[in-house]
Design a protein around this motif. Sequence first.
Motif, PDB file in Angstrom:
ATOM      1  N   SER A  11       7.082 -19.538  -8.632  1.00  0.00           N
ATOM      2  CA  SER A  11       8.104 -19.968  -8.521  1.00  0.00           C
ATOM      3  C   SER A  11       9.069 -19.509  -7.250  1.00  0.00           C
ATOM      4  CB  SER A  11       9.132 -19.936  -9.761  1.00  0.00           C
ATOM      5  OG  SER A  11       9.025 -18.744 -10.138  1.00  0.00           O
ATOM      6  N   SER A  12       8.914 -18.289  -6.807  1.00  0.00           N
ATOM      7  CA  SER A  12       9.661 -17.744  -5.721  1.00  0.00           C
ATOM      8  C   SER A  12       8.911 -16.957  -4.582  1.00  0.00           C
ATOM      9  CB  SER A  12      10.637 -16.551  -6.472  1.00  0.00           C
ATOM     10  OG  SER A  12       9.601 -15.462  -6.905  1.00  0.00           O
ATOM     11  N   TYR A  13       9.551 -16.940  -3.383  1.00  0.00           N
ATOM     12  CA  TYR A  13       8.917 -16.558  -2.470  1.00  0.00           C
ATOM     13  C   TYR A  13       9.703 -15.175  -1.855  1.00  0.00           C
ATOM     14  CZ  TYR A  13       7.791 -16.016   2.740  1.00  0.00           C
ATOM     15  OH  TYR A  13       7.506 -15.334   4.240  1.00  0.00           O
ATOM     16  N   SER A  14       8.968 -14.265  -1.245  1.00  0.00           N
ATOM     17  CA  SER A  14       9.589 -13.095  -0.825  1.00  0.00           C
ATOM     18  C   SER A  14       8.472 -12.685   0.386  1.00  0.00           C
ATOM     19  CB  SER A  14       9.553 -11.886  -1.708  1.00  0.00           C
ATOM     20  OG  SER A  14       9.891 -10.757  -1.175  1.00  0.00           O
ATOM     21  N   ALA A  15       9.452 -12.631   1.676  1.00  0.00           N
ATOM     22  CA  ALA A  15       8.832 -12.172   2.860  1.00  0.00           C
ATOM     23  C   ALA A  15       8.674 -10.847   2.766  1.00  0.00           C
ATOM     24  CB  ALA A  15       9.701 -12.473   4.183  1.00  0.00           C
ATOM     25  N   GLU A  16       9.396  -9.926   2.306  1.00  0.00           N
ATOM     26  CA  GLU A  16       9.317  -8.370   2.051  1.00  0.00           C
ATOM     27  C   GLU A  16       7.920  -8.271   1.137  1.00  0.00           C
ATOM     28  OE1 GLU A  16      11.658  -4.584   0.345  1.00  0.00           O
ATOM     29  OE2 GLU A  16      12.416  -6.505   0.234  1.00  0.00           O
ATOM     30  N   GLU A  17       7.728  -8.806   0.100  1.00  0.00           N
ATOM     31  CA  GLU A  17       6.543  -8.702  -0.585  1.00  0.00           C
ATOM     32  C   GLU A  17       5.262  -9.120   0.053  1.00  0.00           C
ATOM     33  OE1 GLU A  17       6.363  -6.907  -3.206  1.00  0.00           O
ATOM     34  OE2 GLU A  17       8.577  -7.156  -3.996  1.00  0.00           O
ATOM     35  N   MET A  18       5.374 -10.257   0.851  1.00  0.00           N
ATOM     36  CA  MET A  18       4.075 -10.501   1.674  1.00  0.00           C
ATOM     37  C   MET A  18       3.653  -9.724   2.837  1.00  0.00           C
ATOM     38  SD  MET A  18       1.895 -12.878   1.944  1.00  0.00           S
ATOM     39  CE  MET A  18       0.601 -13.524   3.260  1.00  0.00           C
ATOM     40  N   ASN A  19       4.750  -9.045   3.480  1.00  0.00           N
ATOM     41  CA  ASN A  19       4.607  -7.993   4.417  1.00  0.00           C
ATOM     42  C   ASN A  19       4.155  -6.675   3.887  1.00  0.00           C
ATOM     43  OD1 ASN A  19       5.210  -9.855   6.565  1.00  0.00           O
ATOM     44  ND2 ASN A  19       7.488  -9.385   6.274  1.00  0.00           N
ATOM     45  N   GLY A  20       4.625  -6.297   2.724  1.00  0.00           N
ATOM     46  CA  GLY A  20       4.237  -5.421   2.068  1.00  0.00           C
ATOM     47  C   GLY A  20       2.699  -5.234   1.508  1.00  0.00           C
ATOM     48  N   PHE A  21       2.328  -6.645   1.091  1.00  0.00           N
ATOM     49  CA  PHE A  21       0.885  -6.703   0.797  1.00  0.00           C
ATOM     50  C   PHE A  21      -0.158  -6.599   1.732  1.00  0.00           C
ATOM     51  CE2 PHE A  21      -2.903  -9.377  -0.046  1.00  0.00           C
ATOM     52  CZ  PHE A  21      -3.072  -8.595  -1.457  1.00  0.00           C
ATOM     53  N   LEU A  22       0.414  -7.363   3.055  1.00  0.00           N
ATOM     54  CA  LEU A  22      -0.410  -7.300   4.115  1.00  0.00           C
ATOM     55  C   LEU A  22      -0.374  -5.644   4.690  1.00  0.00           C
ATOM     56  CD1 LEU A  22       0.515 -10.442   5.975  1.00  0.00           C
ATOM     57  CD2 LEU A  22      -1.504 -10.007   5.006  1.00  0.00           C
ATOM     58  N   ALA A  23       0.511  -4.930   4.583  1.00  0.00           N
ATOM     59  CA  ALA A  23       0.400  -3.578   4.911  1.00  0.00           C
ATOM     60  C   ALA A  23      -0.472  -2.818   4.297  1.00  0.00           C
ATOM     61  CB  ALA A  23       1.817  -2.837   4.734  1.00  0.00           C
ATOM     62  N   CYS A  24      -0.808  -3.025   3.060  1.00  0.00           N
ATOM     63  CA  CYS A  24      -1.904  -2.654   2.187  1.00  0.00           C
ATOM     64  C   CYS A  24      -3.314  -2.743   2.837  1.00  0.00           C
ATOM     65  CB  CYS A  24      -1.866  -2.820   0.808  1.00  0.00           C
ATOM     66  SG  CYS A  24      -0.414  -2.153   0.047  1.00  0.00           S
ATOM     67  N   LEU A  25      -3.541  -3.948   3.450  1.00  0.00           N
ATOM     68  CA  LEU A  25      -4.728  -4.438   3.731  1.00  0.00           C
ATOM     69  C   LEU A  25      -5.081  -3.800   5.111  1.00  0.00           C
ATOM     70  CD1 LEU A  25      -4.791  -7.968   2.691  1.00  0.00           C
ATOM     71  CD2 LEU A  25      -5.403  -5.852   1.371  1.00  0.00           C
ATOM     72  N   THR A  26      -5.416  -2.791   5.161  1.00  0.00           N
ATOM     73  CA  THR A  26      -5.705  -1.960   6.875  1.00  0.00           C
ATOM     74  C   THR A  26      -6.877  -1.354   6.541  1.00  0.00           C
ATOM     75  OG1 THR A  26      -4.341   0.155   6.097  1.00  0.00           O
ATOM     76  CG2 THR A  26      -3.094  -1.953   7.285  1.00  0.00           C
ATOM     77  N   VAL A  27      -7.464  -1.104   7.762  1.00  0.00           N
ATOM     78  CA  VAL A  27      -8.709  -0.195   7.801  1.00  0.00           C
ATOM     79  C   VAL A  27      -8.605   1.155   7.440  1.00  0.00           C
ATOM     80  CG1 VAL A  27      -8.553   0.459  10.322  1.00  0.00           C
ATOM     81  CG2 VAL A  27     -10.739   0.004   9.272  1.00  0.00           C
ATOM     82  N   ASP A  28      -7.494   1.836   7.448  1.00  0.00           N
ATOM     83  CA  ASP A  28      -7.441   3.251   6.941  1.00  0.00           C
ATOM     84  C   ASP A  28      -7.275   3.336   5.626  1.00  0.00           C
ATOM     85  OD1 ASP A  28      -7.164   4.304   9.743  1.00  0.00           O
ATOM     86  OD2 ASP A  28      -5.265   3.152   9.912  1.00  0.00           O
ATOM     87  N   GLN A  29      -6.949   2.059   4.691  1.00  0.00           N
ATOM     88  CA  GLN A  29      -6.827   2.297   3.374  1.00  0.00           C
ATOM     89  C   GLN A  29      -7.873   1.705   2.878  1.00  0.00           C
ATOM     90  OE1 GLN A  29      -2.718   1.825   2.178  1.00  0.00           O
ATOM     91  NE2 GLN A  29      -2.242   1.402   4.169  1.00  0.00           N
ATOM     92  N   CYS A  30      -8.922   1.506   3.200  1.00  0.00           N
ATOM     93  CA  CYS A  30     -10.059   0.410   2.634  1.00  0.00           C
ATOM     94  C   CYS A  30     -11.372   1.402   2.422  1.00  0.00           C
ATOM     95  CB  CYS A  30     -10.267  -0.667   3.219  1.00  0.00           C
ATOM     96  SG  CYS A  30     -11.369  -0.521   4.939  1.00  0.00           S
ATOM     97  N   ARG A  31     -12.212   0.882   1.647  1.00  0.00           N
ATOM     98  CA  ARG A  31     -13.565   1.439   1.587  1.00  0.00           C
ATOM     99  C   ARG A  31     -14.445   0.063   1.752  1.00  0.00           C
ATOM    100  NH1 ARG A  31     -11.135   5.278   1.837  1.00  0.00           N
ATOM    101  NH2 ARG A  31     -11.235   7.168   0.695  1.00  0.00           N
ATOM    102  N   VAL A  32     -15.562   0.397   2.720  1.00  0.00           N
ATOM    103  CA  VAL A  32     -16.391  -0.798   2.996  1.00  0.00           C
ATOM    104  C   VAL A  32     -17.834  -0.245   2.435  1.00  0.00           C
ATOM    105  CG1 VAL A  32     -17.627  -2.056   4.766  1.00  0.00           C
ATOM    106  CG2 VAL A  32     -15.407  -1.014   5.022  1.00  0.00           C
ATOM    107  N   PHE A  33     -18.190  -1.338   1.498  1.00  0.00           N
ATOM    108  CA  PHE A  33     -19.409  -1.070   0.997  1.00  0.00           C
ATOM    109  C   PHE A  33     -20.582  -1.868   1.499  1.00  0.00           C
ATOM    110  CE2 PHE A  33     -16.339   0.251  -2.157  1.00  0.00           C
ATOM    111  CZ  PHE A  33     -16.520   1.517  -2.569  1.00  0.00           C
TER     112      PHE A  33
END
Length: 807
Positions: free
Chosen positions: A165-187
């Motif tokens: 029911s709602s949209y937030s550009a801040e939450e979207m950018n914050g979520f994408l900031a977590c999807l970086t190569v420095d914060q992931c594990r590749v199996f």
Amino acid sequence: MNLGGIFIVFPLPDQTDLHKKSPDLLVKYLFGRDGLGSLKEYLRTKLGVQLDSASLTDTGCIDFDTFCIALHCDETTKYTVETEDLIISAVFRYLAMIRSQAQHFEQLHNEVRLDRRAHFLPEVDDWSAFLKLKRLPLVNDEFNIATRLHRYEIADVLSARHLLSSYSAEEMNGFLACLTVDQCRVFVSDLDWHTEHVCLFSSPDGRLCCQPDGIAPYNLEKLSENLLALCRAEWPTASCQIDTVFTWPRPRPFVCKNFSLKPRDLTNQPNGPRKIKRQSTLDGSSSSTNLWFRQDDRFQTELAYISVDLLPPVDVVRLALASSLQISILANLFSEELADLKMQAVEADLELSVSRSCNGIQVCCSGHSEPLPALLLAALGRIAELRVPLNYFNQERIGNLRAQKFSLQPCSDLSQIANRLDLAGFLHIQRDYQSLDTQTLDREVEINPSSFIAHHFSNPAHATPLERENWPSRPELYAEILALGNLTAEQVISLVDSITAVLPPLSRRPADTFRLDPFFMRCSERLLPRGSHHFIRLNFATNRSIELTSRTTRLKKGDAALTKSVCGLLLQMPTAISGGLKKQASKYDDFFFRRFWHNCCLWLLKEALTLCTKLPDCTKRDLRWDTVIGCNANCIVIELVSESHPVAIETTIELVIACVGKTVDSITKEQLAGMKSRVQQLATRLFTAPNLNRQHELYWRHITCGDYDFSWDTHSLDTNVKTILDRISKKDLYNYWKKWLKQGSQDRRVLSVHKINRQQFTFNAQDDYYATYQVQGIEVRSLDDFKQNLQDCIPMQTASLKDTFNS
């Protein structure tokens, strides 16, 4: 190296409180899309890798979440380390492309929300059967019901992550900031990774409940610096060739941005839609646009329906067969030209249709109310700009139209002829253009375009000098518009002004002719002469006509049908005449009672047919008895197919009618009560709308055929119909049959159609049958001449009440 799968996992903070925004669903949508420019297409075609999923994982835990991108590799392909790095880099370059398109995030949110809402509660006709499946209406969701009960409040257990029911550009950018190569594990697993049992459940002491023996079956390696640098780079990077592959998906037009309900008018609305007068029509002259509006006050849905019926002059559709055929060809052309717009509407969970209406061309839009006006204006704008060559309406296209109508909408010859004659009761039936196998009933069809088509939808530059010299200055064009659902009157009035600006110039009429007369811009309905019996002879010998007959009468196709003929009998009853009701008329001075008195009597007579025990089973099987409910007249259509000559078949039909009269005269109170109960159920089914779609169908059918009486649209329909049925006695029903159906009655109006099989009955044999034709009916040899001699039907609305009940 054999790869079984690659899993890229990102640790996330708890996403529970973001269930109304769910930015992860937007990323999941982008990873799941296919086609040119998508990650899925690139991995499959270039690297032989299948992108299985990209979503939150349901671990059963709270206080943290993980987002996993799972890729499945082809078992038959040998992969190198460089190929593995290329797969990983493609995923992070795609994420970089997503982060660079922040201006499209809100549009993306609207598209994802639309899809999630469409799957949240599926459209189910029978909810009782659906609930027996014992499953919740959750489609394509990551969390099972146990996790939902653990995470969300009871009120949000089902709707969380679906309504968005709602949209937030801040939450979207914050979520994408977590999807970086420095914060992931590749199996990276080997080919047989899925065959080994891996236990994810911990014992109370924190150890795995089934600790594997020996060394753990994995190795921990760091990604190369070149790969890390490529995954961290901004978008686009000139040195990275993959960046030229990925593109943002095409935005879907007409996606709803606002699902809220419009403010409802608290005052009670009248029965049916109400006619709205616009400010521009208050100067003494009247626009040719009839605007009908009703706000949804029953179903509380965000959906709406907007329909426009473009009406050419009366003589184009109702009088000239050639021009009417051209209107149908034009409707097919409009539908083809709007094919891409229809697909865009489907993408936005809307519906757009263009088709032939009873008297013109109808454009209907339905779906969420917010984007609906834009869709309708786009469709009408395309129609207004379309220019058709004058040679487009040729004999070949008319032949194709007749073949299409024949194959898709088979119609009995009797109904077709009644519609061509404008007989009262048949105005609401769309015309069928199958060829009648006779040379005397139809004049030759001319192909020259009518002035209506030539002026509004053709290009004068392509006309001959003589055509340009005689080019019409102002042919008439009218419109009926119905707006229903989650709309306001102000919004609808503004929309109509936009519609009239888009369409070709509409005609105007003096104010004194712009009234709620059902046929103020239609051709008047016609009545058969009182006490008359006319008949029409049709001959056929082709398999095509025989197949049509067999479909119409529900017979099996085959050799047995090739020897059969058909007789159809049409009996007409004007509704301005009561037909047996003479008492207590002053208490029921309304359209509803007068109309439903006729309707109920006709339905009861059809019920009486089922109680006739003396009719042979073969006659019941091959007999078709239809009740046609019209505006100013109703009709009964009785058709019978048999190997006998149509004259003999008509004698059998008269015996059936007589049998119905005898059954009515002898029915018991219990039988009559059962008949009335079934009729009340039928009336409720026909005139009650269980949803907004059915409500629109009922309103629009009445409007397009010029029947502006909506007295049936009331919550007390069942009570009113029961009151009428309670007052119909056995004697009343018998008098009704005696007045309108009994052979020899002075008030009976009959038209019969004899379709004779030439292969079985020669012309000499036909003459022998008609020499002994007992009815002494008058043969119709020209439809046009017969139509000109028919009297106009007096509309029920203008009929004198005293004359109605004293007739």
